[in-house]
Design an enzyme around this catalytic site. Sequence first.
Site, PDB file in Angstrom:
ATOM      1  N   ASP A  21       0.785  -1.241   0.000  1.00 59.69           N
ATOM      2  CA  ASP A  21       0.000   0.000   0.000  1.00 59.69           C
ATOM      3  C   ASP A  21       0.822   1.299   0.000  1.00 59.69           C
ATOM      4  OD1 ASP A  21      -1.518  -2.129   0.834  1.00 59.69           O
ATOM      5  OD2 ASP A  21      -2.137  -1.228   2.712  1.00 59.69           O
TER       6      ASP A  21
ATOM      7  N   GLU B  79     -10.397  -2.281   4.582  1.00 57.37           N
ATOM      8  CA  GLU B  79      -9.005  -1.846   4.756  1.00 57.37           C
ATOM      9  C   GLU B  79      -8.833  -0.455   4.136  1.00 57.37           C
ATOM     10  OE1 GLU B  79      -6.354  -5.836   4.875  1.00 57.37           O
ATOM     11  OE2 GLU B  79      -6.798  -5.188   2.846  1.00 57.37           O
TER      12      GLU B  79
HETATM   13  C1  FRU Z   1      -3.916  -3.640   2.779  1.00 59.65           C
HETATM   14  C2  FRU Z   1      -3.272  -4.069   4.086  1.00 59.65           C
HETATM   15  C3  FRU Z   1      -3.596  -3.092   5.189  1.00 59.65           C
HETATM   16  C4  FRU Z   1      -2.468  -3.284   6.149  1.00 59.65           C
HETATM   17  C5  FRU Z   1      -1.310  -3.544   5.222  1.00 59.65           C
HETATM   18  C6  FRU Z   1      -0.261  -4.460   5.766  1.00 59.65           C
HETATM   19  O1  FRU Z   1      -3.274  -4.066   1.640  1.00 59.65           O
HETATM   20  O2  FRU Z   1      -3.683  -5.382   4.421  1.00 59.65           O
HETATM   21  O3  FRU Z   1      -4.866  -3.266   5.762  1.00 59.65           O
HETATM   22  O4  FRU Z   1      -2.261  -2.170   6.970  1.00 59.65           O
HETATM   23  O5  FRU Z   1      -1.848  -4.071   4.033  1.00 59.65           O
HETATM   24  O6  FRU Z   1       0.865  -4.503   4.954  1.00 59.65           O
END
Ligand code: FRU
Length: 459
Positions: A24, A196
Amino acid sequence: MSKKGVRDYRPKLHFTTEKGWINDPNGLVYENGNYHLFYQYYPYDTKWGPMHWGHAISKDLIRWEHLPVALAPDDLGFIFSGSAVYDSENTSGFASFGKPPIVAMFTHSGETQQQSIAYSTDGVNFIKYEGNPVIKNPGIKDFRDPKVFYNPIRDSWSCVVVAGDRAHFYASQDLIHWEKTGEFGPEGNRCPGIWECPDIFPLKAPNGEEVWVLVVSMTIKREEGGPKTQYFLGTFDGDTFICDKPFDGIEWIDPGFDNYAAMSYYGEDLKDRIIIGWGANWVYAADTPTNEYCGTMTLARKLSLVDTPAGLRLSSIPYKTLGNIAGAPTIIESQKELDEEVFGLRIKANGEFSIVLSNENQEKLVFGVNSKNEIFMDRSQAGDNSFNEHYASNLFSNVVKQRFFSGPITMEAVFDVSILEVFADKGTFASAQLVYPTKPYNKITVIGDAQVYYYNFEF
Ligand code: FRU
């Protein structure tokens, strides 16, 4: 640590890290002419591991300077996704020698998930606040990804945090002390799954009305199409989001497979709402054949609202800085030999057409508009499909979306070594697709009644 790619697939216009794994985008903040991009980062392997925040800056969202890791895991856990603001009035008190801080808010993911902050006055070195976490876990397993924003109704900061199958809202005067103000969901959501990476921001509708957009990444099961990012339109009353402009179906930021966890830039002097997503998919990202690095970000896209026959919708177009480096367009008469791996296409058509990018190994990437007035992108035979069984399966290789409009269409396509992004139908279609041609595409073929202009990028 390296995987075996048959050739160098690194895009040139899209952000990638020098080595290691990224997912992300985090902490997108604009300050004093700098666009900061933080990102979920595991520097020591090309697959997900204990999360850090990597960091890069850019003046134009295309050329990036890599900076040292901003945040590394500690006793409270890994550093999961979150956001950042430029605290120009020093509400947090973290300024130093008159320099306002960038304050980052992120999830500490350890025994539980809790929200923490860190600050920097030089834009490079971050100090974690000693009183972390600033929002404790309320007894919810998945409680993460805080997005901080300015709350114009309370004249305060607010943040949205996802909590299982819904979003929680908090407010604060100083980015340190937070009180819960409201919740949104699961009512109003038509798509099951853990939420998320939320984001929320206002945009002006064509009639001048202010409309709030809530963006949520959905952990949809692989069998049901895999993760995607949806958005809602409504209002923000200072405490929570209210979805008062519901859709008949679900609207996605990108109907394809390679754009997740999209987040927009925060910046008080930023006129445009710019969004970047992780250009990959949890289902196959770790297997992609990219040698020393893994993962790319999408192009920066400008968001606005457009009226469609179905009502108000989000529109995404490539950010204007990309246009600044685009060369002069030349028309393609049905076919063109290609000798570049990075180029753009501007297409005007009336009815059905397809564009085929192909190479000597009989691989082809196809996109266009079909006889049902649907925009499509088909990567099922675009290149190396062997690295993951799902990547080129039916569910993950064909993007198909009914147009909102009828009649002539204009389309912008940007191809960058191993990623194609297509924008069409007044921006209501915007989609990224990862492809791994085993030899560079060396031919473009135009099928149907379409005027196609080719341009390259000067960078
Ligand atoms: C989304 C996610 C988020 C989390 C991160 C962990 O892709 O699952 O919810 O903070 O990636 O790397």
